[in-house]
Motif scaffolding. Structure first.
Motif, short mmCIF file in Angstrom:
data_model
loop_
_atom_site.label_atom_id
_atom_site.label_comp_id
_atom_site.label_asym_id
_atom_site.label_seq_id
_atom_site.Cartn_x
_atom_site.Cartn_y
_atom_site.Cartn_z
N LYS A 91 -50.46 136.40 -1.80
CA LYS A 91 -50.77 135.42 -2.84
C LYS A 91 -49.57 135.13 -3.75
CE LYS A 91 -54.90 134.87 -1.37
NZ LYS A 91 -55.16 133.66 -0.56
N GLY A 95 -40.98 130.63 -3.14
CA GLY A 95 -41.11 129.21 -2.86
C GLY A 95 -39.82 128.45 -3.16
N VAL A 116 -43.79 126.68 0.50
CA VAL A 116 -44.11 128.10 0.45
C VAL A 116 -44.06 128.73 1.84
CG1 VAL A 116 -45.50 127.98 -1.65
CG2 VAL A 116 -46.58 127.55 0.57
N GLU A 120 -45.81 124.68 5.35
CA GLU A 120 -46.74 124.45 4.23
C GLU A 120 -45.98 124.13 2.95
OE1 GLU A 120 -50.50 126.58 1.90
OE2 GLU A 120 -49.11 127.81 3.07
N LEU A 122 -46.91 122.73 -1.13
CA LEU A 122 -48.00 122.57 -2.07
C LEU A 122 -47.60 121.60 -3.18
CD1 LEU A 122 -48.95 126.34 -2.56
CD2 LEU A 122 -50.05 124.69 -1.03
N VAL A 139 -44.24 131.61 -6.40
CA VAL A 139 -45.47 130.82 -6.43
C VAL A 139 -46.67 131.75 -6.35
CG1 VAL A 139 -46.85 129.07 -5.25
CG2 VAL A 139 -44.36 128.83 -5.36
N LYS A 141 -50.21 131.59 -5.32
CA LYS A 141 -51.04 130.69 -4.54
C LYS A 141 -52.49 130.77 -5.01
CE LYS A 141 -49.99 130.28 -0.14
NZ LYS A 141 -49.75 130.63 1.29
N ASN A 163 -52.24 122.88 -6.86
CA ASN A 163 -52.74 123.95 -6.00
C ASN A 163 -51.79 125.14 -6.03
OD1 ASN A 163 -55.20 122.77 -4.52
ND2 ASN A 163 -53.67 121.16 -4.35
N GLY A 164 -51.95 125.96 -7.07
CA GLY A 164 -51.09 127.11 -7.25
C GLY A 164 -50.37 127.02 -8.59
#
Length: 207
Positions: A91, A95, A116, A120, A122, A139, A141, A163-164
């Motif tokens: 988590k 990043g 990340v 992926e 974000l 980051v 998450k 988102n994060g």
């Protein structure tokens, strides 16, 4: 788990709090849910030690597949749906901020595209005064449990989805971290993007 305040009680959190909550107790399990939608917000296992002795600890709990299976079996036994899912993904990860654009409805927020992992990226809204493109960051998450006890959920900041969270050393409780706002900018060679953040190594950044 907080053994001092509530011995052997395991609190599992599945969704963000809502203003109005209802609790149903069956045997030794309390289900907390949103009465408007019947969505489960979490389960409190009031005698976790009787379900699986390995659950008994103090502080944040990272559940194994076997522990989740045992808890779901117990939920079924007392009459609740087995809603728990194991989540072993890291988590807190390294990043890379690919872009940082002005927020359409704020003069201090930036909308970032933050990678990340190789596959992926974000969208994360950040208010850090030192936010910019082309920096390496930590980051948190969605689903991350912050050192202060807060949980990172998907959300919106002034109408833009986020988102994060891009974190500071202070928010990560790193040793000797500056106690002011600002993203923790990592050295380029700290670790590969997508790598779980090494808190021990992070503690050396401000030595």
């Amino acid at each position: 788990m907080n053994q001092q305040a509530s011995p052997n009680v395991l609190v599992t959190i599945l969704a963000p709090d809502v203003a109005t909550q209802t609790v149903t107790i069956k045997d030794d399990v309390a289900r907390v849910f949103d009465p408007a939608t019947d969505k489960t917000l979490g389960f409190n296992f009031l005698q976790a030690d009787a379900i699986d002795a390995s659950l008994v600890t103090n502080g944040p709990v990272t559940l194994t597949e076997a522990q989740v299976t045992a808890l779901n079996k117990h939920l079924t036994a007392v009459g609740f749906a087995p809603e728990l899912l194991a989540d072993n993904d890291a988590k807190f990860v390294v990043g890379y901020v690919e872009s940082a654009e002005p927020h359409p409805d704020s003069d201090h927020l930036l909308v970032t595209k933050t990678r990340v992992d190789n596959d992926e990226s974000l969208q994360i809204v950040s208010g850090s005064p030192n936010m910019q493109a082309d920096i390496y960051v930590v980051v948190a998450k969605v689903g991350a449990l912050m050192p202060d006890g807060g949980i990172i959920w998907p959300g919106e900041l002034r109408g833009v989805s986020s988102n994060g969270m891009i974190t500071s050393g202070r928010e990560l409780h790193l040793q000797n971290a500056p106690q002011q706002k600002g993203a923790l900018i990592l050295p380029e060679d700290f670790a590969k993007v997508g790598t779980p953040f090494d808190f021990d190594k992070g503690n050396t950044l401000f030595a």
